[in-house]
Write a protein that holds these residues in place. Structure first.
Motif, short mmCIF file in Angstrom:
data_model
loop_
_atom_site.label_atom_id
_atom_site.label_comp_id
_atom_site.label_asym_id
_atom_site.label_seq_id
_atom_site.Cartn_x
_atom_site.Cartn_y
_atom_site.Cartn_z
N ARG A 175 0.83 -1.21 0.00
CA ARG A 175 0.00 0.00 0.00
C ARG A 175 0.85 1.25 0.00
NH1 ARG A 175 -5.62 0.12 3.12
NH2 ARG A 175 -5.45 2.18 2.24
N CYS A 176 2.08 1.11 0.53
CA CYS A 176 2.96 2.29 0.58
C CYS A 176 3.51 2.64 -0.81
CB CYS A 176 4.13 2.03 1.53
SG CYS A 176 3.60 2.04 3.23
N VAL A 177 3.63 1.60 -1.67
CA VAL A 177 4.19 1.84 -3.01
C VAL A 177 3.14 2.56 -3.85
CG1 VAL A 177 5.08 0.70 -5.07
CG2 VAL A 177 5.57 -0.24 -2.81
N PRO A 178 3.50 3.66 -4.53
CA PRO A 178 2.50 4.34 -5.36
C PRO A 178 1.98 3.41 -6.46
CG PRO A 178 4.47 5.67 -5.10
CD PRO A 178 4.78 4.34 -4.50
N TYR A 179 0.70 3.49 -6.62
CA TYR A 179 -0.04 2.64 -7.55
C TYR A 179 0.58 2.68 -8.96
CZ TYR A 179 -4.29 1.85 -10.36
OH TYR A 179 -5.19 1.43 -11.25
N VAL A 180 0.98 3.90 -9.40
CA VAL A 180 1.51 4.09 -10.75
C VAL A 180 2.78 3.28 -10.96
CG1 VAL A 180 2.35 5.82 -12.37
CG2 VAL A 180 0.57 6.41 -10.75
N SER A 181 3.58 3.16 -9.92
CA SER A 181 4.87 2.51 -10.11
C SER A 181 4.75 1.00 -10.32
CB SER A 181 5.79 2.81 -8.92
OG SER A 181 5.18 2.33 -7.75
N TRP A 182 3.57 0.46 -10.12
CA TRP A 182 3.40 -0.98 -10.37
C TRP A 182 3.23 -1.29 -11.85
CZ3 TRP A 182 -0.70 -3.13 -6.43
CH2 TRP A 182 -0.25 -2.92 -5.14
N VAL A 183 2.80 -0.29 -12.59
CA VAL A 183 2.30 -0.57 -13.94
C VAL A 183 3.36 -1.15 -14.86
CG1 VAL A 183 1.16 0.42 -15.93
CG2 VAL A 183 0.57 1.20 -13.66
N LEU A 184 4.52 -0.50 -14.86
CA LEU A 184 5.56 -0.95 -15.78
C LEU A 184 6.06 -2.35 -15.44
CD1 LEU A 184 6.45 0.48 -18.28
CD2 LEU A 184 8.56 1.13 -17.10
N PRO A 185 6.40 -2.62 -14.16
CA PRO A 185 6.78 -4.00 -13.83
C PRO A 185 5.69 -5.00 -14.22
CG PRO A 185 7.21 -2.55 -11.98
CD PRO A 185 6.52 -1.73 -13.01
N LEU A 186 4.45 -4.63 -13.99
CA LEU A 186 3.36 -5.56 -14.33
C LEU A 186 3.31 -5.83 -15.83
CD1 LEU A 186 0.43 -4.47 -11.98
CD2 LEU A 186 1.52 -6.71 -12.09
N TYR A 187 3.63 -4.82 -16.61
CA TYR A 187 3.65 -4.98 -18.07
C TYR A 187 4.66 -6.07 -18.45
CZ TYR A 187 4.82 -3.91 -22.91
OH TYR A 187 5.07 -4.02 -24.24
N PHE A 188 5.88 -5.95 -17.86
CA PHE A 188 6.92 -6.94 -18.17
C PHE A 188 6.52 -8.33 -17.68
CE2 PHE A 188 9.54 -3.01 -18.26
CZ PHE A 188 9.87 -3.08 -19.61
N VAL A 189 5.95 -8.36 -16.49
CA VAL A 189 5.57 -9.66 -15.92
C VAL A 189 4.50 -10.32 -16.78
CG1 VAL A 189 4.43 -10.78 -13.95
CG2 VAL A 189 6.21 -9.09 -13.55
N THR A 190 3.48 -9.56 -17.15
CA THR A 190 2.39 -10.17 -17.95
C THR A 190 2.91 -10.63 -19.31
OG1 THR A 190 1.72 -7.95 -18.58
CG2 THR A 190 0.42 -9.01 -16.87
N ARG A 191 3.84 -9.87 -19.88
CA ARG A 191 4.44 -10.28 -21.16
C ARG A 191 5.21 -11.58 -20.98
NH1 ARG A 191 4.01 -6.41 -25.56
NH2 ARG A 191 4.14 -8.34 -26.73
N ALA A 192 6.02 -11.62 -19.91
CA ALA A 192 6.85 -12.80 -19.66
C ALA A 192 5.98 -14.03 -19.41
CB ALA A 192 7.76 -12.55 -18.46
N LEU A 193 4.85 -13.83 -18.77
CA LEU A 193 3.97 -14.98 -18.48
C LEU A 193 3.07 -15.32 -19.65
CD1 LEU A 193 2.86 -14.14 -14.81
CD2 LEU A 193 4.47 -15.90 -15.53
#
Lengths: 365, 286
Positions: free
Chosen positions: B130-148
């Motif tokens: 919850r402390c991590v800003p919501y926006v900063s998740w987006v890019l890592p999630l992009y890479f993760v979803t691509r990798a998966l």
């Protein structure tokens, strides 16, 4: 119907011991009250019997069967909670039927059982209502009903009257007492109220800091407390304590304190002997003090200055100052009028005196 | 009866600033403030509604002219991508709500009722996320979803949403369970239920209002969400909020069509809010 036996029962939370080495044998159909101040371990002990709290060490057996590792549902117990714990989303009828349905009893039999319990507790008109539509007393009666219908081996009561107002509490106390006659079952009742303990229990277990202080009938506890804590906890108003110096004098002892002094015979208090030259704590119940000078052999005088009076209607309570502490006298004629700061003289019989070790607080008899 | 015991009348209080200024002034000021706040929130929605009913050439003069048309809605609903996006948004919102509630309820219950290393670790994890800003998740999630290999699929959007819901709503659910007396569950356990049975048959029914509020919040959150949808989906899985934004393109901005789509997307959200308002307010109070 069952006997409940606790052996070397202990419970710790990390390094904090909540219950220590509790040994207790509760006979079949006996009503035992666990009493003590907050944090004394009485509720934890009850919850361990119920199976809601894990045991750190020791054993609990119900009806000759060790139940240490059995879940609550397999212990054949029923419990009444302080805040009733009725299922808010069910009607009173469904609340009563819940436990029976879990046992897969036929619906006709459930109906009979509920009818019987509702009759005993006079809650027939409430069966279709929801818990939140009931008063506190009615909710507590339903909670009792939920126990009765199950017909368990043991009833457990966790401060069931604490949430009720004084008048209702007195009434429910009577009802629980009546219930005992109608449904005789082994019961463990937890309370911090010594009046409840005295009036309800066949035997009382006084606890403090996780230890059992004394187990006995209400009269035993009242008349022969084993230590200063039990003496002060049982009885209302609480026992008076005065620290006094003990000196051997002739065939007895001379007891003297700040502004108070009298002789007592050695045969009445043989255990004061070793304390000669030291001090002891004298305990006297407010009810055992009588206004006026000692009128017979075997009485000691008590003198002090009146601090306050409390009028109760049928009696008044006096508080006089002795040796720097308040000393209460009960049972004083309510019509008597005392001027403020009056010198009061009273008497107490030797047989009504209790002595306690000033260090450990153990009773000296 | 004597009147001696009646209390003396209270002395008249000196009039306050507003009363001195004008009788009833305080009430009037309050009313004006209310109207101002309502307008502040309602105005953009009214403007949106108005724009959606204007033909394309008239959107910049919404306050002038009397040309009103339903043609925008007709045109938007004629585009297969909009219909597909609506369906996708609906399916993903609903699935995300169901899946995340399944986790949130048990997670909130654990946080409320149990102590020990597992709940503590879980609580800390949620806190850190919850402390991590919501926006900063987006890019890592992009890479993760691509990798998966789940980029631009239902799962690729569902799983991040469920993760966000679990982090944000576990606390709310914990609050709901904190408000439910645990002795009810103890009573159930003595009455013949297992620990799980006590949770399922006694704690859960008592938590239904909270659960409903959470379901509505979850659903609306996913339905309205834009950032994850923009980055984690492409042509295969169009999402309504993204499709709406795509009326801004190199040839210009089709405000009338965008407004019509926005009004269409408001519909379900409005329905859910109106019917679940009671629960949402209760949920937000926790």
């Amino acid at each position: 119907m069952a006997e409940v036996v606790l052996e070397k029962l202990c419970k710790s939370y990390g390094s904090v011991a909540a219950v220590r080495d509790v040994d207790l044998r509760i006979a079949d159909r006996e009503f035992v009250v666990l009493v003590g101040p907050s944090g004394c371990g009485k509720s934890t002990t009850l919850r361990m019997i119920a199976g809601l709290e894990e045991i750190t060490s020791g054993t609990i057996s119900i009806g000759g069967r060790v139940v240490n590792d059995l879940p609550p549902k397999d212990r054949d117990i029923a419990m009444v909670f302080q805040n009733y714990a009725l299922y808010q989303h069910m009607t009173v009828y469904d609340n009563l039927a819940f436990g029976l349905r879990n046992r897969r009893l036929p619906e006709a039999e459930i109906k009979d059982q509920i009818a019987r319990a509702a009759r005993i507790l006079s809650i027939e008109p409430l069966l279709e209502r929801r818990p939140r539509q009931l008063s506190g007393g009615q909710q507590q009666r339903v909670a009792l009903g939920r126990c009765i219908v199950r017909n368990p081996s043991v009833f457990l009561f966790d401060e069931p009257l604490s949430n009720l107002d004084a008048q209702l509490r007195a009434q429910m106390r009577l009802e629980i007492k009546e219930l005992r006659e109608r449904v005789p079952t082994t019961a463990v009742f937890v309370t911090h109220d010594q009046v409840e303990a005295m009036t309800l229990g066949d035997r009382i277990v006084v606890m403090k800091d996780g230890y059992v202080q004394q187990v006995g009938t209400p009269l035993e506890l009242y008349r022969r407390p084993v230590n200063r804590f039990v003496a002060s906890f049982i009885g209302s108003p609480a026992m008076n304590f005065v620290e006094m110096r003990v000196e051997a004098a002739g065939d007895g002892f001379r007891l003297s304190g700040d502004g108070i002094g009298f002789d007592v015979p050695a045969r009445a208090f043989p255990r004061l002997g070793p304390l000669a030259g030291r001090s002891a704590v004298l305990g006297i119940r407010p009810q055992h003090v009588r206004l006026g000078s000692p009128s017979a052999e075997g009485q000691a005088p008590i003198r002090g200055r009146l601090m306050v009076t409390e009028q109760l209607g049928d009696e008044q309570l006096l508080a006089i100052r002795i040796a720097g502490a308040d000393f209460r006298i009960a049972g004083v004629d309510p019509e008597l009028v005392f001027p403020a700061g009056a010198a009061i003289e009273a008497a107490v019989a030797h047989e009504n005196m209790h002595f306690f070790d000033p260090e450990g607080g153990a009773a000296l008899r | 009866m004597t009147t001696a015991s009646l209390p003396a009348p209270a002395p008249r209080r000196a009039p306050g600033f507003f009363e001195a200024l004008a009788p009833g002034g305080r009430r009037m000021l309050f009313l004006l403030a209310m109207v101002a706040v309502c307008l502040l929130f309602a105005f953009p929605v009214l403007w949106l509604g108005l724009t959606s009913l204007r033909p394309g050439y008239a959107v910049f003069y919404v306050h002038r002219g009397t040309d009103f048309t339903l043609e925008n809605f007709h045109e938007v609903l004629g585009q297969p991508v909009v219909l597909k996006a609506m369906w996708n948004s609906f399916v993903i919102s609903t699935l995300a709500t169901i899946l995340s509630l399944g986790v949130t309820v048990t997670s909130g219950y654990m946080l409320s009722r149990f102590r020990g290393p597992i709940p503590n670790t879980w609580f800390s994890l949620i806190y850190v996320f919850r402390c991590v800003p919501y926006v900063s998740w987006v890019l890592p999630l992009y890479f993760v979803t691509r990798a998966l290999g789940i980029f631009d699929t239902y799962w690729g959007l569902l799983l991040p949403h469920v993760a966000v819901h679990v982090c944000f709503f576990s606390w709310i659910m914990k609050g709901f369970f904190d408000g439910i007396d645990p002795s009810m569950e103890y009573a159930a356990m003595i009455d013949g239920c297992s620990r799980w049975g006590a949770f399922w048959r006694v704690a859960m029914p008592a938590a239904i209002p909270g659960l409903t509020a959470l379901a509505i919040l979850c659903w609306l959150y996913t339905w309205n969400e834009f950032l994850f949808a923009l980055i984690l989906t492409a042509h295969e899985t169009p999402i309504l909020t993204v499709v709406m934004a795509q009326f801004v393109h190199e040839l210009g901005m089709e405000w009338h069509l965008m407004s019509a789509t926005a009004v269409l997307s408001l519909g379900p959200a409005l329905l859910v809010t109106v019917f679940g308002q009671k629960y949402v307010i209760r949920g937000l109070k926790v």
